[in-house]
Design a protein around this motif. Structure first.
Motif, short mmCIF file in Angstrom:
data_model
loop_
_atom_site.label_atom_id
_atom_site.label_comp_id
_atom_site.label_asym_id
_atom_site.label_seq_id
_atom_site.Cartn_x
_atom_site.Cartn_y
_atom_site.Cartn_z
N HIS A 135 33.98 38.04 51.06
CA HIS A 135 34.88 36.92 50.75
C HIS A 135 34.36 35.67 50.33
N ALA A 136 33.10 35.36 50.63
CA ALA A 136 32.22 34.10 50.25
C ALA A 136 32.34 33.90 48.75
N GLN A 137 32.32 32.70 48.40
CA GLN A 137 32.56 32.40 47.01
C GLN A 137 31.07 31.89 46.41
N ARG A 138 31.02 31.53 45.18
CA ARG A 138 29.80 31.14 44.65
C ARG A 138 29.13 29.80 45.38
N GLN A 178 34.97 40.63 43.56
CA GLN A 178 35.63 40.72 42.26
C GLN A 178 35.40 39.36 41.28
N ASN A 179 35.50 38.24 42.01
CA ASN A 179 35.36 36.99 41.24
C ASN A 179 34.11 36.76 40.71
N ALA A 180 32.96 37.18 41.28
CA ALA A 180 31.60 37.16 41.14
C ALA A 180 31.20 37.94 39.72
N PHE A 181 32.04 39.23 39.43
CA PHE A 181 31.83 39.97 38.48
C PHE A 181 33.02 40.26 37.30
#
Length: 370
Positions: A135-138, A178-181
């Motif tokens: 879950h961790a975001q950038r 998912q957000n990362a890629f």
């Protein structure tokens, strides 16, 4: 190293840091204790490797410099850290802890070390049950996850493997990965999860398919409440086969969150050890370099059961159903004191029609993959 041996990532400090995570006291210790109680790692099929801590540069291959520097300084006298911790997601689920920077380096290091061994062709399968913090975001912590070791491991794998398939079996959507890629057509994220009103994180609908060059390379399987063994395995096998046929992966990363098991206080679904085992067996049939990670799981005894069972499945070892009484945590496995986790009485709200709608939508989705 023998490439046919399964590398198992372990380090005392890695277990200790995972035990410090919010809501996770002693879970990592229980997992390692049960694996040891079954003497699994004494089998010649395994090689235990101590992980190396992540460097700042490795952390910054995904996370922002501002976030990593803040973790170094927050809570320290005269640190110069002026931002509100909430700006970086350091709130109730992810509070400021002593030495947050040490924690993220050690936890990220487990999965990064495993990925490096796969890239160096030291093994074909690596296991790190102390990873999977998806879950961790950038630039922020989220959902009990301070660092996204999954993304960091995939960044390492990208150096050698052109196409990477990420499979997320956690009952919560793998939103951070998912957000990362979401703009990449080289990493396909495939997440099986519950998506209902009020269920965290609320993302991962069928229509959530990626952006730009990465459009169609995010595949989401949103279940309703109470998903059970039969429906889950049916959907997994059909979707996984469809995705693989359209996306010829060169390596696979699997997040095996245990919170879909019957008895989990947060997931509240109805999966069994066999459910996860059947999925893992399908993945192993691909015979691709594969990294297996942990994830959620808030019934600690059941999370320990699952990852012990999957360790055996991966090595094709049969385990006795009776929990070894040598386990330090033996009382935690009552009242059954058995490895097996039976299905409960929860009603599966995923009707036959709903399941068919999911399958039809994803089969159509896969036609757009190149």
């Amino acid at each position: 190293m023998n490439i046919n041996r399964i590398i198992y990532i372990y380090k005392k400090s890695l277990v200790q840091e995972c035990n410090r995570l919010p809501g996770m006291p002693k879970r990592a210790s229980m997992v390692q204790d049960l694996i040891n109680s079954y003497n699994l790692l004494l089998d010649d099929r395994f090689l235990v490797v101590q992980s190396a801590d992540a460097t700042d540069n490795e952390l910054k291959s995904f996370h922002s410099t501002a976030y990593i520097e803040y973790l170094k300084n927050v809570g320290k006298t005269d640190s110069g850290a002026t931002e509100d911790p909430e700006y970086f997601g350091l709130t109730d689920e992810c509070p400021v802890l002593p030495n947050n920077d040490v924690l993220v380096k050690i936890i990220a290091g487990g999965s990064i070390s495993a990925a490096k061994l796969l890239v160096a062709k030291k093994c074909n399968i690596a296991i790190n049950w102390f990873g999977g913090w998806h879950h961790a975001q950038r630039d922020s912590a989220e959902g009990f996850c301070y660092v996204n070791d999954v993304v960091l491991a995939i960044q390492i794998l990208r150096k050698s493997f052109e196409r990477i398939l990420y499979v997320d079996l956690d009952i919560h959507h793998g939103n951070g990965v998912q957000n990362a890629f979401e703009y990449s057509n080289k990493i396909l994220t495939l997440s099986f999860h519950q998506k209902t009103a009020g269920f965290y994180p609320g993302t991962g609908g069928l229509e959530d398919i990626g952006c730009g060059e990465g459009k169609y390379y995010s595949v989401n399987v949103p279940f309703l409440e109470g998903i059970g063994h039969e429906n889950y395995t049916k959907v997994f096998k059909e979707v996984f086969k469809c995705v693989l046929a359209s996306f010829p992966a060169k390596a696979i990363v699997v997040q095996c969150g245990a919170d879909g098991l019957n008895g989990d206080p947060i997931g509240r679904c109805n999966l069994t050890l066999e459910t996860y085992g059947d999925c893992v067996k399908e993945i192993l049939k691909c015979d691709l370099p594969t990294l297996f990670l942990g994830g959620g799981g808030y019934n600690f005894a059941n999370a320990s059961r699952l990852w012990t069972y999957l360790t055996a499945v991966i090595a094709n070892i049969h385990l006795d159903n009776d929990i070894p009484d040598e386990s330090e945590y033996f009382p935690e496995y009552g009242p059954s004191y058995e490895l097996e986790i039976p299905q409960g009485l929860q009603k599966d709200m995923n009707s036959k029609a709903y399941i068919e709608d999911i399958l039809n939508a994803i089969k159509s989705h896969c036609t757009y993959l190149k």
